[in-house]
Design a protein around this motif. Structure first.
Motif, PDB file in Angstrom:
ATOM      1  N   MET A   1       0.832  -1.130  -0.034  1.00  0.00           N
ATOM      2  CA  MET A   1       0.007   0.028  -0.076  1.00  0.00           C
ATOM      3  C   MET A   1       1.006   1.179   0.075  1.00  0.00           C
ATOM      4  O   MET A   1       1.547   1.560   1.037  1.00  0.00           O
ATOM      5  N   GLU A   2       0.687   1.957  -1.030  1.00  0.00           N
ATOM      6  CA  GLU A   2       1.394   3.439  -1.058  1.00  0.00           C
ATOM      7  C   GLU A   2       0.573   4.596  -0.674  1.00  0.00           C
ATOM      8  O   GLU A   2       1.243   5.540  -0.675  1.00  0.00           O
ATOM      9  N   TYR A   3      -0.624   4.530  -1.044  1.00  0.00           N
ATOM     10  CA  TYR A   3      -1.268   5.711  -0.791  1.00  0.00           C
ATOM     11  C   TYR A   3      -2.610   5.596   0.012  1.00  0.00           C
ATOM     12  O   TYR A   3      -3.373   4.385   0.182  1.00  0.00           O
ATOM     13  N   ILE A   4      -3.238   6.463   0.558  1.00  0.00           N
ATOM     14  CA  ILE A   4      -4.368   6.597   1.364  1.00  0.00           C
ATOM     15  C   ILE A   4      -5.312   7.458   0.288  1.00  0.00           C
ATOM     16  O   ILE A   4      -4.830   8.493  -0.137  1.00  0.00           O
ATOM     17  N   VAL A   5      -6.400   7.018  -0.289  1.00  0.00           N
ATOM     18  CA  VAL A   5      -7.277   7.625  -1.267  1.00  0.00           C
ATOM     19  C   VAL A   5      -8.618   7.688  -0.590  1.00  0.00           C
ATOM     20  O   VAL A   5      -9.258   6.959  -0.186  1.00  0.00           O
ATOM     21  N   GLY A   6      -9.201   8.972  -0.811  1.00  0.00           N
ATOM     22  CA  GLY A   6     -10.460   9.311  -0.568  1.00  0.00           C
ATOM     23  C   GLY A   6     -11.341   9.585  -1.764  1.00  0.00           C
ATOM     24  O   GLY A   6     -10.918  10.319  -2.442  1.00  0.00           O
ATOM     25  N   ILE A   7     -12.613   9.033  -1.741  1.00  0.00           N
ATOM     26  CA  ILE A   7     -13.699   9.070  -2.888  1.00  0.00           C
ATOM     27  C   ILE A   7     -14.741   9.736  -2.133  1.00  0.00           C
ATOM     28  O   ILE A   7     -15.272   9.346  -1.408  1.00  0.00           O
ATOM     29  N   GLY A  22       2.302   7.974   5.071  1.00  0.00           N
ATOM     30  CA  GLY A  22       3.320   8.463   5.948  1.00  0.00           C
ATOM     31  C   GLY A  22       3.837   9.719   5.676  1.00  0.00           C
ATOM     32  O   GLY A  22       4.846  10.365   6.354  1.00  0.00           O
ATOM     33  N   ARG A  23       3.404  10.356   4.640  1.00  0.00           N
ATOM     34  CA  ARG A  23       3.993  11.854   4.271  1.00  0.00           C
ATOM     35  C   ARG A  23       2.738  12.579   3.709  1.00  0.00           C
ATOM     36  O   ARG A  23       2.128  12.692   2.846  1.00  0.00           O
ATOM     37  N   PRO A  24       1.604  12.843   4.800  1.00  0.00           N
ATOM     38  CA  PRO A  24       0.440  13.639   4.618  1.00  0.00           C
ATOM     39  C   PRO A  24       0.515  14.802   3.866  1.00  0.00           C
ATOM     40  O   PRO A  24       1.023  15.838   4.144  1.00  0.00           O
ATOM     41  N   ARG A  25       0.044  14.775   2.785  1.00  0.00           N
ATOM     42  CA  ARG A  25       0.042  15.868   1.716  1.00  0.00           C
ATOM     43  C   ARG A  25      -0.964  15.535   0.525  1.00  0.00           C
ATOM     44  O   ARG A  25      -0.888  14.964  -0.472  1.00  0.00           O
ATOM     45  N   VAL A  26      -2.140  16.142   0.803  1.00  0.00           N
ATOM     46  CA  VAL A  26      -3.326  15.573   0.083  1.00  0.00           C
ATOM     47  C   VAL A  26      -3.330  16.554  -1.286  1.00  0.00           C
ATOM     48  O   VAL A  26      -3.156  17.578  -1.026  1.00  0.00           O
ATOM     49  N   ARG A  27      -3.588  15.785  -2.260  1.00  0.00           N
ATOM     50  CA  ARG A  27      -3.785  16.183  -3.441  1.00  0.00           C
ATOM     51  C   ARG A  27      -5.052  15.592  -4.160  1.00  0.00           C
ATOM     52  O   ARG A  27      -5.538  14.448  -3.907  1.00  0.00           O
ATOM     53  N   LEU A  28      -5.828  16.534  -4.970  1.00  0.00           N
ATOM     54  CA  LEU A  28      -6.790  16.234  -5.894  1.00  0.00           C
ATOM     55  C   LEU A  28      -6.315  15.451  -7.332  1.00  0.00           C
ATOM     56  O   LEU A  28      -5.322  15.898  -7.704  1.00  0.00           O
ATOM     57  N   PHE A  29      -7.054  14.328  -7.649  1.00  0.00           N
ATOM     58  CA  PHE A  29      -6.512  13.662  -8.806  1.00  0.00           C
ATOM     59  C   PHE A  29      -7.463  14.076  -9.812  1.00  0.00           C
ATOM     60  O   PHE A  29      -8.858  14.445  -9.833  1.00  0.00           O
ATOM     61  N   GLU A  30      -6.708  14.308 -10.998  1.00  0.00           N
ATOM     62  CA  GLU A  30      -7.225  14.902 -12.141  1.00  0.00           C
ATOM     63  C   GLU A  30      -7.965  13.903 -12.834  1.00  0.00           C
ATOM     64  O   GLU A  30      -7.326  12.770 -13.464  1.00  0.00           O
ATOM     65  N   ILE A  31      -9.050  13.750 -12.954  1.00  0.00           N
ATOM     66  CA  ILE A  31      -9.902  12.435 -13.502  1.00  0.00           C
ATOM     67  C   ILE A  31      -9.946  12.619 -15.025  1.00  0.00           C
ATOM     68  O   ILE A  31     -10.722  13.496 -15.678  1.00  0.00           O
ATOM     69  N   ASP A 191     -11.101  16.827   7.953  1.00  0.00           N
ATOM     70  CA  ASP A 191     -10.076  17.655   6.825  1.00  0.00           C
ATOM     71  C   ASP A 191     -10.167  19.107   7.625  1.00  0.00           C
ATOM     72  O   ASP A 191      -8.842  19.813   7.368  1.00  0.00           O
ATOM     73  N   PHE A 192     -10.852  19.697   8.425  1.00  0.00           N
ATOM     74  CA  PHE A 192     -10.408  20.849   9.123  1.00  0.00           C
ATOM     75  C   PHE A 192      -9.557  20.673  10.001  1.00  0.00           C
ATOM     76  O   PHE A 192      -8.477  21.691  10.175  1.00  0.00           O
ATOM     77  N   LEU A 193      -9.501  19.570  11.013  1.00  0.00           N
ATOM     78  CA  LEU A 193      -8.646  19.353  11.789  1.00  0.00           C
ATOM     79  C   LEU A 193      -6.943  19.205  11.337  1.00  0.00           C
ATOM     80  O   LEU A 193      -6.042  19.743  11.658  1.00  0.00           O
ATOM     81  N   GLY A 194      -7.088  18.586   9.969  1.00  0.00           N
ATOM     82  CA  GLY A 194      -5.677  18.468   9.383  1.00  0.00           C
ATOM     83  C   GLY A 194      -5.211  19.643   8.716  1.00  0.00           C
ATOM     84  O   GLY A 194      -4.121  19.973   8.774  1.00  0.00           O
ATOM     85  N   ALA A 195      -6.000  20.417   8.159  1.00  0.00           N
ATOM     86  CA  ALA A 195      -5.514  21.748   7.599  1.00  0.00           C
ATOM     87  C   ALA A 195      -5.308  22.754   8.561  1.00  0.00           C
ATOM     88  O   ALA A 195      -4.519  23.613   8.296  1.00  0.00           O
ATOM     89  N   HIS A 196      -5.737  22.578   9.918  1.00  0.00           N
ATOM     90  CA  HIS A 196      -5.406  23.446  10.767  1.00  0.00           C
ATOM     91  C   HIS A 196      -4.605  23.199  11.960  1.00  0.00           C
ATOM     92  O   HIS A 196      -4.644  23.471  13.056  1.00  0.00           O
ATOM     93  N   ASP A 197      -3.902  21.811  11.904  1.00  0.00           N
ATOM     94  CA  ASP A 197      -3.250  21.115  12.890  1.00  0.00           C
ATOM     95  C   ASP A 197      -2.472  22.175  13.749  1.00  0.00           C
ATOM     96  O   ASP A 197      -2.529  21.831  14.932  1.00  0.00           O
ATOM     97  N   SER A 198      -1.559  23.107  13.152  1.00  0.00           N
ATOM     98  CA  SER A 198      -0.787  23.671  14.199  1.00  0.00           C
ATOM     99  C   SER A 198      -1.443  24.930  14.703  1.00  0.00           C
ATOM    100  O   SER A 198      -0.635  25.690  15.573  1.00  0.00           O
ATOM    101  N   GLU A 199      -2.738  25.166  14.663  1.00  0.00           N
ATOM    102  CA  GLU A 199      -3.396  26.241  15.264  1.00  0.00           C
ATOM    103  C   GLU A 199      -4.671  25.874  15.827  1.00  0.00           C
ATOM    104  O   GLU A 199      -5.632  26.741  16.128  1.00  0.00           O
TER     105      GLU A 199
END
Length: 214
Positions: A1-7, A22-31, A191-199
């Motif tokens: 397993m290399e990715y965590i994927v959300g649909i 292991g490298r949290p960096r969420v990207r949107l996939f171009e379909i 998503d909110f928690l992850g986007a504002h983790d530091s604050e």
């Protein structure tokens, strides 16, 4: 397993996002999808529409995707063609799959189409949307097919047990044998928690309840 994927299997649009494990960096996939007869383009959103073409309406060369022929047509071109021929457009399958008043496995869509026109069940339509997403991902990631990744599918909090099971079964039919379901308000909060983790401390203070408005 290399990715965590959300649909997000949405009522009007589908989307797919991913992050390396292991490298949290969420990207949107171009379909990739058909946007005109014979024309393919990649978009961040896949309109949740399926078009059931009539005999000879769309030659195979006009509905070919990078991974094969589209049958039925899914996405932007389906939406455009369906605006002209609504009796051949399958829409809002997500709403129908949670409709307790109909047989969700029965070919009832398009709802107003005549009996001799082609139909799909809400279950089949959901599977077709997921199959398109899987094929698009697999074409872009042949070394990491979607069936081997951690896949999470969002569903409305209002989905009953039958709708949830049908969604999981539709994923299996689409070639995704293992998916986890998460309710959409919960996904939005994560998503909110992850986007504002530091604050979070300054944003939430001593709050212990969160209200998610969809």
């Amino acid at each position: 397993m290399e990715y965590i994927v959300g649909i997000d299997l949405g009522t009007t649009h589908c989307a797919l996002a991913y992050s390396p494990v292991g490298r949290p960096r969420v990207r949107l996939f171009e379909i990739p999808q058909l946007v005109a007869p014979g024309e393919v383009a990649a978009r961040t959103l896949l309109p949740s529409f399926l078009y059931l073409p009539g005999p000879g309406e769309l030659p195979e060369a006009q509905r070919t995707l990078p991974w094969g022929s589209a049958e039925p047509v899914v996405g932007e071109l389906a939406r455009r063609l369906g605006a002209r021929s609504p009796m051949r457009l399958v829409a809002s399958s997500k709403s129908w799959i949670c409709h307790g008043g109909v047989n969700r496995r029965s070919p009832i869509l398009p709802w107003a189409a005549p009996d001799d026109a082609p139909h799909l069940s809400p279950f089949e339509a959901s599977a077709q949307l997921l199959a398109h997403l899987r094929a698009a991902w697999d074409h872009a990631h042949p070394e990491a097919p979607l069936a081997e990744q951690e896949v999470v599918v969002t569903v409305p909090a209002s989905f009953d047990g039958i709708a949830r099971e049908l969604t999981v079964e539709a994923a299996r039919l689409a070639g995704l044998p293992r998916v986890r379901l998460i309710e959409e308000p919960q996904a939005a909060l994560y998503d909110f928690l992850g986007a504002h983790d530091s604050e979070l401390a300054s944003l939430l203070g001593d709050a212990r309840l969160a209200l998610v408005v969809d």
